[in-house]
Enzyme design. Structure first.
Site, PDB file in Angstrom:
ATOM      1  N   HIS A 177     -22.436 -17.350  24.967  1.00 55.63           N
ATOM      2  CA  HIS A 177     -23.099 -18.630  25.274  1.00 55.63           C
ATOM      3  C   HIS A 177     -22.152 -19.500  26.104  1.00 55.63           C
ATOM      4  O   HIS A 177     -21.279 -20.176  25.577  1.00 55.63           O
ATOM      5  CB  HIS A 177     -23.494 -19.340  23.983  1.00 55.63           C
ATOM      6  N   HIS A 180     -25.213 -25.016  28.573  1.00 58.45           N
ATOM      7  CA  HIS A 180     -25.759 -26.169  27.838  1.00 58.45           C
ATOM      8  C   HIS A 180     -24.729 -27.139  27.281  1.00 58.45           C
ATOM      9  O   HIS A 180     -25.028 -27.933  26.397  1.00 58.45           O
ATOM     10  CB  HIS A 180     -26.663 -25.683  26.689  1.00 58.45           C
ATOM     11  N   TYR A 182     -21.828 -26.420  25.686  1.00 60.71           N
ATOM     12  CA  TYR A 182     -21.030 -25.978  24.539  1.00 60.71           C
ATOM     13  C   TYR A 182     -19.646 -25.538  25.025  1.00 60.71           C
ATOM     14  O   TYR A 182     -19.310 -25.712  26.193  1.00 60.71           O
ATOM     15  CB  TYR A 182     -21.783 -24.908  23.763  1.00 60.71           C
TER      16      TYR A 182
END
Length: 373
Positions: A177, A180, A182
């Site tokens: 990930h 977004h 993070y």
């Protein structure tokens, strides 16, 4: 175009298998990762296995799980989000893999560290401070711990350990990930990365941490085990944010990641049909494929008539056609498409699209977020 023609076209375009390293995905439809918070104590139970298996049984070729925390104290911010470490959680994930494979699907966990998005004092480790490249949150406040070299090494090792565990448990690949806002994305973005060492400064330097995670994961798994990287321009709470204002800047991000061993990029946008840059119709996934030469996954309000920010305020998302999506996939602008809320509304979304039963598609309603159905 008649609906029967459209259905035949959808079946033809979307039902093609796709090979990624040692994995053959049976079709071009993936389930987008969506945080659900139904894993008490961080352990995915039988209900989580059933939830993913229903989408696989409904024709979805590749399941990308909700984000799951790597083994680092500051990685998470909820006690109900699954973790990807500890015997209890990994045993739960092994059951998820078995259920999805039995239903005919393939599955990858999305490995996650929230970085500065962590709320101070939150579970699963209340004493861990929010941590990021410069201790700066997405809103610009200096509200956390600026990571030192030991912190970076520990996080890189945690991602690599999780990737190795995923292969050991029988997963078909992993997704990192990097989107977004993070942790990994906080290094990529100039607003949150103010470092003056080798991990900050130029756009290429800001990719170093991400590239080192990719390389460590690549080394921890078999050569043909897929390592996906999810990226986005937008951040939570800042939909205008951009990592790369031009294709040249985008190349500076995806080039080092591709060289480090990314198998494919999952390019998160809120509306898949919007061009990313002027003078070209290509969306973000289209540009990343063109620049990196690697396969890409596109995403963003597929099959729905509004975007997620509206439905999360309590609204309904109506079913809409996918002809624009098929246009792009027919010209191989990107290789797979991830479906999010439409798959929450209807676990059989893929099968119904393949079979021309679009009149039977169930809409997404925000109330569905309250259960794991």
């Amino acid at each position: 175009m008649h609906s029967s023609d459209s259905a035949a076209r959808a079946a033809q375009v979307l039902s093609r298998p796709f090979t990624l390293g040692g994995l053959t995905v049976p079709n071009r439809i993936a389930m987008a990762p969506m945080t659900r918070e139904f894993s008490p104590g961080g352990v995915p139970g039988a209900d989580v296995a059933d939830y993913y298996a229903r989408r696989a049984a409904g024709g979805t070729g590749l399941i990308i799980t909700e984000g799951t925390y790597v083994d680092h104290a500051a990685a998470g911010t909820s006690g109900a989000v699954p973790r990807f470490h500890g015997e209890d959680a990994l045993a739960g994930w092994e059951r998820v893999v078995g259920a999805v494979h039995a239903a005919g699907g393939t599955i990858m966990p999305q490995l996650w560290h929230v970085g500065m998005a962590r709320a101070a004092g939150a579970p699963p480790f209340p004493d861990a401070p929010p941590s990021g490249p410069s201790g700066i949150a997405l809103d610009g406040t200096a509200s956390g711990h600026a990571m030192n070299q030991q912190d970076l090494d520990d996080v890189i090792a945690a991602f690599a350990d999780a990737a190795a565990a995923a292969e050991r448990l029988g997963f078909d690949g992993v997704e990192l990930h990097g989107a977004h806002g993070y942790l990994i994305d906080q290094f990529l973005w100039s607003a949150t990365n103010r470092r003056t060492d080798a991990y900050g400064g130029s756009l290429r330097a800001r990719t170093r941490f991400a590239a080192e995670i990719v390389a460590a994961c690549r080394e921890a798994v078999s050569p043909d085990f897929p390592v996906l990287f999810r990226m986005s321009q937008w951040k939570m709470g800042n939909y205008q944010a951009r990592l790369a204002e031009t294709p040249d800047e985008l190349q500076a991000v995806v080039g080092p990641l591709s060289d480090a061993g990314v198998s494919a990029f999952h390019c998160s946008t809120r509306r898949y049909w919007l061009p990313e840059y002027e003078d070209s119709d290509l969306n973000l996934a289209g540009w990343v494929k063109k620049l990196s030469g690697k396969p890409t996954v596109s995403v963003g309000s597929v099959g729905l008539d509004n975007e997620f920010t509206e439905t999360f305020r309590g609204g309904q998302a109506g079913v809409t056609g996918i002809d624009r999506l098929l246009d792009r996939m027919e010209r191989d602008e990107f290789d797979l498409v991830a479906v999010g809320r439409a798959l929450l509304g209807d676990p059989e979304w893929a099968a119904k699209v393949f079979e021309g039963r679009t009149g039977e598609l169930q809409p997404f309603e925000a109330s569905l977020l309250g259960t794991l159905s």
